[in-house]
Every structure is written in C-alpha cells, then in structure tokens.
Design an enzyme around this catalytic site. Structure first.
Site, PDB file in Angstrom:
ATOM      1  N   GLU A 213       0.872  -1.165   0.000  1.00 47.97           N
ATOM      2  CA  GLU A 213       0.000   0.000   0.000  1.00 47.97           C
ATOM      3  C   GLU A 213       0.915   1.224   0.000  1.00 47.97           C
ATOM      4  OE1 GLU A 213      -2.718   0.414   3.326  1.00 47.97           O
ATOM      5  OE2 GLU A 213      -3.437   2.336   2.535  1.00 47.97           O
TER       6      GLU A 213
ATOM      7  N   ARG B  36       4.867 -12.445   9.790  1.00 48.39           N
ATOM      8  CA  ARG B  36       5.481 -11.136   9.705  1.00 48.39           C
ATOM      9  C   ARG B  36       6.868 -11.202  10.339  1.00 48.39           C
ATOM     10  NH1 ARG B  36       3.435  -5.835   9.265  1.00 48.39           N
ATOM     11  NH2 ARG B  36       1.593  -6.607   8.239  1.00 48.39           N
TER      12      ARG B  36
ATOM     13  N   LYS C   5       4.684   0.874   8.934  1.00 43.67           N
ATOM     14  CA  LYS C   5       4.735   2.179   8.267  1.00 43.67           C
ATOM     15  C   LYS C   5       4.082   3.262   9.116  1.00 43.67           C
ATOM     16  CE  LYS C   5       3.158   0.185   4.552  1.00 43.67           C
ATOM     17  NZ  LYS C   5       2.539  -0.111   3.264  1.00 43.67           N
TER      18      LYS C   5
HETATM   19  P1  ATP Z   1       2.754  -1.884   7.629  1.00 45.13           P
HETATM   20  O1  ATP Z   1       2.019  -2.260   8.870  1.00 45.13           O
HETATM   21  O2  ATP Z   1       4.173  -1.597   7.848  1.00 45.13           O
HETATM   22  O3  ATP Z   1       2.070  -0.806   6.846  1.00 45.13           O
HETATM   23  P2  ATP Z   1       1.527  -3.653   5.846  1.00 45.13           P
HETATM   24  O4  ATP Z   1       1.451  -5.134   5.901  1.00 45.13           O
HETATM   25  O5  ATP Z   1       0.297  -2.878   6.102  1.00 45.13           O
HETATM   26  O6  ATP Z   1       2.709  -3.195   6.759  1.00 45.13           O
HETATM   27  P3  ATP Z   1       1.684  -3.479   3.024  1.00 45.13           P
HETATM   28  O7  ATP Z   1       2.131  -2.329   2.201  1.00 45.13           O
HETATM   29  O8  ATP Z   1       0.253  -3.833   2.990  1.00 45.13           O
HETATM   30  O9  ATP Z   1       2.150  -3.171   4.486  1.00 45.13           O
HETATM   31  O10 ATP Z   1       2.595  -4.746   2.739  1.00 45.13           O
HETATM   32  C1  ATP Z   1       2.948  -5.253   1.488  1.00 45.13           C
HETATM   33  C2  ATP Z   1       3.311  -6.699   1.645  1.00 45.13           C
HETATM   34  O11 ATP Z   1       4.410  -6.839   2.528  1.00 45.13           O
HETATM   35  C3  ATP Z   1       2.164  -7.481   2.235  1.00 45.13           C
HETATM   36  O12 ATP Z   1       2.064  -8.707   1.559  1.00 45.13           O
HETATM   37  C4  ATP Z   1       2.569  -7.674   3.672  1.00 45.13           C
HETATM   38  O13 ATP Z   1       1.988  -8.812   4.205  1.00 45.13           O
HETATM   39  C5  ATP Z   1       4.098  -7.740   3.570  1.00 45.13           C
HETATM   40  N1  ATP Z   1       4.723  -7.309   4.823  1.00 45.13           N
HETATM   41  C6  ATP Z   1       4.531  -6.152   5.474  1.00 45.13           C
HETATM   42  N2  ATP Z   1       5.220  -6.117   6.618  1.00 45.13           N
HETATM   43  C7  ATP Z   1       5.897  -7.290   6.703  1.00 45.13           C
HETATM   44  C8  ATP Z   1       6.789  -7.860   7.652  1.00 45.13           C
HETATM   45  N3  ATP Z   1       7.133  -7.218   8.755  1.00 45.13           N
HETATM   46  N4  ATP Z   1       7.281  -9.093   7.391  1.00 45.13           N
HETATM   47  C9  ATP Z   1       6.951  -9.750   6.276  1.00 45.13           C
HETATM   48  N5  ATP Z   1       6.122  -9.266   5.347  1.00 45.13           N
HETATM   49  C10 ATP Z   1       5.587  -8.050   5.539  1.00 45.13           C
HETATM   50 MG    MG Z   2      -1.291  -1.958   5.610  1.00 43.19          MG
END
Ligand code: ATP
Ligand code: MG
Length: 561
Positions: free
Chosen positions: A35, A262, A272
């Site tokens: 995102e 994660r 983020k």
């Molecule tokens: P954040 O909470 O940091 O915004 P998010 O999962 O909301 O993380 P996205 O932009 O939706 O962020 O993530 C893109 C991809 O990366 C998704 O498939 C997510 O599951 C994966 N991802 C995000 N954070 C991690 C992590 N700490 N370890 C492994 N994969 C991750």
């Molecule tokens: Mg997210």
C-alpha cells in the site's frame, strides 16, 4: 560432489504440491502488493525476497501491485519510493499494477452482487453497525436495511458513486452471514463514501472499495496463482474465497491466499504507521534517515542490496511470528563489506603524536594495499610526517601487559609505516593528554624487508598525518530504541523507548585519499568499522555515516549488564 539440495520452505511445498496435482508451471504468477502509504521497511524486504525469489525460482512473472484504495493515506511520493527500493534490491517486476485501475471492474462486479441479492446498501451509522456485530461467541443482528430490494440497492449504490451522499451515510455490504463464527464474514463492508481525491484517479471516484473486496479480485484480474500475505490475514482467507466464488470463471486461474509470519527486527519498529510517527514528530530526519529500518534508510546508511537479500534469505519465512535480532542484519552487512570495501585510515577521536627524531618539514608517501581480501582493489599511497593523529583510546601513560596499544616506554607499529616508542606526554591543566612525544625506528618501515621491519611488536595502530589530514563530519549511529521490542509493551508507547543517543556527530580526520570521495562511496576505516559517504556530503565538507562497527559492540555491552 553435488551441492546438497536446499530444503523447501512451506510455501514452496504448497507450490510443488499444486504442480504435482497438474497445475501448469507456466501459469504460475506472483505479486508484491504494497500500500503506498509509507516507505518500505526491512519487513517488506522479506516479502519482496519471498515473492520475487519464487518468480526467479519458477521462472514466473511477479507483479508490483499497488494496493491503493485509501486516498486519505496514499501519495505519489510513496509510489515512487517503493519502485526505487524494489529496483535497488535487485528485482524486476513483470507488470506495474494498481488496484485503482480495477475500480470500474470492481464496481461492475459489486453491481452484479447486488443483482444476485448478495450485497446491500446499509444506511446506518458505523456505531449502529458496530453494535450489531455481536461477539465471537454471540451472533450479530441483521441490519434493518438487509432486505432492501435489488432496485433500491442499485439506485442507492449508483447514488453513492455519483456523489449524491455525504461520507458516512451509506455503505455497501456483502450479504453473507451475521451469525458466522468468523466475525469477518458478518456482512463485511465492501464500499464506503469518501470525498477525497486519489493520487491516480483524482476525483473520478468518491466511493472506494475495502481491502478484502479489492485484494482477491485484483489477484484474480492479474491471474496471480499464489497470493502470499502475512499471518494477520489468515481469518480473512474465508472472505477472500467467498468474494472469489462470486466472480471466478472456472476456466481461469483461481488465486490462493497463503500466509506466512510477519518479520520483526529487534530494537526498532516495522510498521509504516509507526515509522511515519517518527518522521512526523521529527525524531528522525525523514524516511531515509540512516537510523530508520526502511530500505531507503538502510541504503543511505551504507547497506548493500546483497546484504539485505542475504539477511532475508537466511531468516527465510516462518509460520509463527518472531523477532530477529538486528545483530544478524549487521552480521550480513559486515560480511559483505569486508569483501568489497577498501581499507583506509581515519581517526575519530584524535590525539597528537610528535615523532621527535623525524626531520621537521619532511614527508614520505607509503604504499598500502586497498583490500587484503581483494588483490584487484590495488594499492594507494599515504603520507607520513613528523606529526600524526592516533586515537585517544590507543594511548595510556601506564597500562598492564594486556594493553597492546601505546604506553610510555612501549612500542607499537603504525600501520603501513614505522615502529614508534612513546617517550613522554604533555597534559593540559585538567590532566587531559594533549600531545605524545615519540621516537621512531627509521629502519622499521613496513615492507622494506629489513630485519627491523620484520620485528614483531604486539600492537598495530591506525593513524593519520596531521598536515595532510582531511577533516570530515562523521555520524555515528546506535540503536534507535533501547528496548529490543519497543512496540511489544501493552502499557507503554513505543516512543518511550527511544534511544537519546542514537546519533552522535563528530569531526574525524581522514587520510587525504578520501578528499575526493562522493556520496555512496564505502570504506572500511581500519580498526573502527564500515563507513559510507552520506548524501549531505560536499567536496570540501565531507559527511560520512558509520554503517556498522567492525565488531558487535552492542552484544558485549549487553553481556556486561
Ligand atoms: P505496515 O504495517 O508496515 O504498513 P503492511 O502489511 O500494512 O505493513 P503493506 O504495504 O500492505 O504493508 O505490505 C505489502 C506486503 O508486505 C504485504 O504482503 C505484507 O503482508 C508484507 N509485509 C509487510 N510487513 C511485513 C513484515 N514485517 N514481514 C513480512 N512481510 C511483511
Ligand atoms: Mg497496511
């Protein structure tokens, strides 16, 4: 002897199973779906390495898909940063995709769902809907709008799309089961009204689809075979499948959602939202501050793509969430930089040494190898003269036998130069040593082949000739948080664990070959650590970052506690 086969991880097992059951290999397709609401961090690196790694392994395309359905948080700046970071990590996507490109298709499918009696417009407030949700052990209550006629639903949904309604007045919900044991199946929201301009579709839309409705359908549109996401989406899988059931053509690929844990890194936060707080509160100097666990922060700090990929591959993927110690990441960057960095000399904490028997006004240029690990890195010349800097820590007036550095009456070798002996020292009124007087052995020059040059002395010190030294700002970084899991405390905010000493700025003195260094250049400062030239650096006013110390000093400190 052939190399032992790498054991497969559980995602690879799932794919192998599918192939064994007849799924055509050439149809495999993956995606990385960020995102654009912030910069990518080291947790994302795991997901990137997983998805793009599978792409390479199976020779399958991998899409870069922006999951851009929430215009209140998303920006073009983030879209650009994400592309830069994935590319820098060394991966190439097949197609750059945007969920927002599917808004029309998603809308049309939503209309179909209404026509099938599987979606309805709810006109209650969010509070009222929340009250009807029930609990995991008690069923929810049906909305009074649940049985609206198809015609009324179509009319209202079109009105939502056309901008006839205020935010919060109506939502479109899937009509599933208010008594489901999975709370996510209790008539989830598919669309909400948002009068916000989107970074790509501008004001074309004032209704925006929710994550669950968007993600699976986007996977289906792109014909993704394995949609890999993090474990918190496990309970969403049932809904992912339900939404697919409504649209899937049996002739086409039906995507599968599978979950992995994660990745968390110690002494930092990988979210983020939390990282944005550090940026907005001015705790760090932007998303690419070298203390940040973002890809751009690590890049600026001097990390290489290889080190991040090796780190991600080593930790692999897991089924259960855990915290990886940041020292493992540091191990990987040390290992890589040890192979590729030129060795140079710099003094961070200087004290002046005068070599009293070295002729005044004279200088000589000594030869030094650039990298003992890599002959092709060549050699360079370093100036030697009567006055040099050494590290304050490398001298003591008196010390026991275990102190292999310089002490009064003792000898050390100056790296690539001569053996010197400390004769006396001068102090200021506070007792601080301001100058050390030494003599040198003119026959002991390194590499000269004389008997004296081969004489063994216990310590070797790095040094810099004072008249030739180039001053530079050096930024020394430490952990951003003092606690290993700053966001793992129920009763405390992660900001309470900020390390007040995460950045220390000093003036260091460098050997003159570094005067022409430009941003991105990397060096090992001998005996000190790995450093790179920061983006803020200018000719004549150099700025260096310490990427990582030579050894894991933090682990030592922890042991002493
Ligand atoms: P954040 O909470 O940091 O915004 P998010 O999962 O909301 O993380 P996205 O932009 O939706 O962020 O993530 C893109 C991809 O990366 C998704 O498939 C997510 O599951 C994966 N991802 C995000 N954070 C991690 C992590 N700490 N370890 C492994 N994969 C991750
Ligand atoms: Mg997210």
């Amino acid at each position: 002897m052939s190399a032992p086969a790498k054991s497969l991880n559980f995602i690879e097992h799932i794919i192998e199973e599918d192939l064994k059951n007849g799924f055509p290999k050439e149809k495999l397709r993956f995606r990385f779906p960020p995102e654009p609401n912030g910069y990518l961090h080291i947790g994302h690196a795991s997901s990137i390495c997983l998805n793009f790694g599978l792409g390479l392994q199976y020779n399958a395309p991998v899409n870069l898909r922006y999951d851009d359905t929430n215009p209140t948080k998303e920006e073009q700046e983030y879209v650009d940063a994400i592309k830069r970071d994935v590319e820098w990590l060394g991966f190439q996507w097949d197609t750059e995709c945007y969920a927002s490109d599917y808004f029309q298709q998603l809308y049309d499918w939503a209309v179909d769902l209404i026509k099938m009696g599987k979606a309805y417009v709810d006109s209650q407030s969010s509070e009222e809907m929340a009250q009807q949700k029930g609990t995991p052990t008690e069923p929810g209550t049906n909305s009074p709008y649940r049985d609206r006629s198809v015609e009324e639903n179509l009319r209202l949904f079109e009105g939502m799309k056309n901008g006839d309604f205020e935010e919060g007045t109506h939502v479109l919900r899937a009509k599933i089961d208010m008594a489901s044991t999975n709370m996510l199946m209790r008539d989830p929201i598919m669309y909400r009204v948002l009068h916000k301009a989107h970074h790509r579709t501008n004001t074309d839309w004032c209704i925006y689809p929710m994550y669950d409705w968007t993600h699976g359908e986007s996977d289906y549109i792109e014909q993704i075979t394995h949609s890999l996401c993090t474990l918190e989406f496990l309970p969403h899988r049932e809904l992912y499948d339900w939404f697919l059931d409504q649209v899937v053509d049996p002739e086409k690929v039906r995507p599968k959602q599978r979950e992995f844990a994660r990745r968390n890194l110690s002494h930092t936060v990988v979210s983020k939202r939390k990282l944005l707080r550090l940026v907005e509160d001015g705790i760090v100097n932007g998303w690419d501050d070298p203390r940040m666990p973002t890809i751009s922060g690590l890049r600026r700090r001097g990390y290489t793509p290889e080190s991040i990929r090796n780190f991600s591959d080593t930790i692999g993927i897991a089924k259960r969430e855990n915290v990886v110690d940041v020292s493992l990441l540091e191990f990987h960057i040390r290992e890589h930089l040890n192979k590729i960095d030129s060795r140079v000399m710099a003094v961070l904490n200087p004290v002046k040494v005068v070599i009293t028997n070295y002729p005044e006004g004279e200088e000589e240029w000594l030869h030094s190898e650039n990298n003992p690990e890599d002959e092709s890195a060549g050699t360079r010349k370093i100036p030697f003269s009567r006055e040099i800097y050494i590290e304050q820590e490398d001298f003591r007036e008196q010390a026991n036998r275990k102190f292999f550095r310089l002490k009064l009456g003792g000898e050390v070798r100056l790296k690539n130069a001569y053996i010197i002996k400390a004769e006396s020292c001068t102090k200021d009124e506070n007792g601080n040593i301001t100058e050390i007087q030494c003599t040198y052995d003119p026959k002991s020059k390194s590499g000269s082949g004389t008997e004296e040059s081969l004489r063994k002395v216990k310590g070797t010190l790095h040094w810099v000739s004072i008249p030739h030294a180039v001053p530079a700002e050096v930024r020394l970084y430490d952990r951003l948080f003092t606690d290993p899991t700053p966001d793992g405390h129920k009763d405390k905010d992660f900001m309470e664990f900020l390390n007040p000493e995460s950045l220390k700025t000093i003036t260091a003195y460098l050997e003159p070959s570094l005067a022409s260094a430009v941003p991105g250049d990397r060096f090992q400062f001998q005996r000190l650590g790995y450093f790179n030239v920061d983006l803020d650096s200018q000719p004549g006013s150099l700025v260096f970052n310490r990427t990582v110390t030579l050894r894991d000093t933090w682990a030592k400190l922890e042991q002493q506690k």
